[in-house]
Design a protein around this motif. Structure first.
Motif, PDB file in Angstrom:
ATOM      1  N   UNK A   1      50.027  90.655  12.792  1.00 21.62           N
ATOM      2  CA  UNK A   1      49.683  91.247  13.918  1.00 21.62           C
ATOM      3  C   UNK A   1      50.714  90.618  15.135  1.00 21.62           C
ATOM      4  N   UNK A   2      51.183  91.628  15.735  1.00 19.65           N
ATOM      5  CA  UNK A   2      52.114  91.077  16.845  1.00 19.65           C
ATOM      6  C   UNK A   2      51.023  91.004  17.891  1.00 19.65           C
ATOM      7  N   UNK A   3      51.121  89.874  18.675  1.00 18.45           N
ATOM      8  CA  UNK A   3      50.537  89.783  19.930  1.00 18.45           C
ATOM      9  C   UNK A   3      51.616  89.785  21.044  1.00 18.45           C
ATOM     10  N   UNK A   4      51.464  90.661  22.135  1.00 19.38           N
ATOM     11  CA  UNK A   4      52.552  90.615  23.096  1.00 19.38           C
ATOM     12  C   UNK A   4      52.065  90.403  24.335  1.00 19.38           C
ATOM     13  N   UNK A   5      52.719  89.218  25.171  1.00 21.76           N
ATOM     14  CA  UNK A   5      52.199  88.754  26.253  1.00 21.76           C
ATOM     15  C   UNK A   5      53.216  89.249  27.496  1.00 21.76           C
ATOM     16  N   UNK A   6      52.697  90.087  28.350  1.00 25.37           N
ATOM     17  CA  UNK A   6      53.545  90.496  29.475  1.00 25.37           C
ATOM     18  C   UNK A   6      53.363  89.466  30.535  1.00 25.37           C
ATOM     19  N   UNK A   7      54.598  89.105  31.049  1.00 30.70           N
ATOM     20  CA  UNK A   7      54.571  87.714  31.891  1.00 30.70           C
ATOM     21  C   UNK A   7      55.628  88.637  33.049  1.00 30.70           C
TER      22      UNK A   7
END
Length: 297
Positions: A1-7
């Protein structure tokens, strides 16, 4: 699973904001990572430690300023991020929340496409009967680019359990290899995006939900967006996300399909991971960290 954090990088001191023609001139200001985004990294770290995969941090702004800030994300929380993507172009300067969300959404779309195409390339080579030695060599190249999980190919001691090593040794037949690779490629659609509830320089709290709308429209799917999340976990059986949020002084328990976008509340507390899941998580995870940020214009 790809976890994408928007910063997002924000001015270190609001008293020293530099603007030109009504736009923030971020190249001339001292910037820091938005404090609320720390919770998004912690939440992504929990997903990786409980389900595997990798954490990709994505931000938009001048790459010469964002590079040093994003570098610190590798050591955040327990394990930190695995990859940094910076969407950087002067033509994006002065973007409002809608334009920002659109650019970020297309950055996420490209990120998903790059990772999916790596698996599709291996599927195509196996299906076409390409030399197994070459498939193993190419898999190693993609693995070192962090594009293949250990389950497909790996150099860790338990690598002989991976699909490509099984195919290379003749332990797994072609039909089974294609079946397993196709299942993993389809699971790429079950990603999760995490963001802080708001930024200290805007306070709108709207970019996370707007990214859900823009990305969903671009991918032609519906992506739920759930704000002010205080707790969540992904159910292993149903693969649904079970969420607790506090909004308008009301506690809500929500169930969502993947993919989903969550904005993480400052009250979020990460869960403890059972030691029994570590072996499975390692096979679902990727090679490691890419120390050099990826910059897309």
């Amino acid at each position: 699973m790809i976890s994408i954090s928007i910063l997002k990088a924000v001015p270190e001191k609001t008293t020293k904001v530099v603007s030109v023609g009504g736009r923030l001139d971020r190249e001339r200001m001292s910037l820091v990572m938005n404090p609320h985004d720390k919770h998004a990294i912690e939440a992504a770290d929990y997903v990786k430690r409980s389900k595997g995969g990798k954490i990709v941090a994505l931000s938009m702004g001048p790459d010469m300023k964002l590079g040093p800030i994003m570098q610190k994300m590798y050591g955040m929380a327990v394990e930190g991020v695995d990859e940094n993507v910076i969407v950087s172009d002067r033509r994006m300067a002065g973007a409002d929340t809608l334009a920002t969300a659109y650019a970020v959404a297309l950055g996420i779309k490209k990120l998903l496409k790059v990772n999916s195409e790596a698996i599709e390339e291996i599927i195509s080579m196996v299906n076409d009967g390409i030399n197994r030695e070459y498939i193993k060599s190419r898999s190693n190249e993609l693995y070192l680019q962090n594009l293949l999980p250990n389950k497909i190919y790996s150099t860790i001691p338990s690598s002989k359990q991976s699909i490509i090593w099984g195919y290379y040794s003749g332990r797994i037949i072609k039909e089974e290899v294609l079946k397993q690779l196709t299942e993993i490629r389809e699971s790429m659609n079950k990603f999760i995006i995490l963001a802080g509830v708001k930024t200290t320089d805007g306070e709108t709290g709207s970019v996370g939900p707007q990214v859900a709308e823009a990305l969903g429209e671009s991918l032609n799917i519906t992506i739920p967006q759930i704000t002010y999340v205080e707790d969540f976990h992904i159910d292993s059986d149903s693969q649904k996300v079970l969420i607790k949020r506090n909004i308008s002084r009301t506690i809500q328990n929500i169930e969502s399909e993947l993919p989903v976008i969550l904005t993480i509340s400052p009250e979020y507390k990460t869960r403890v991971i059972s030691p029994s899941v570590k072996k499975q998580v390692r096979m679902n995870s990727n090679h490691g960290k890419l120390d050099k940020p990826i910059v897309w214009n």
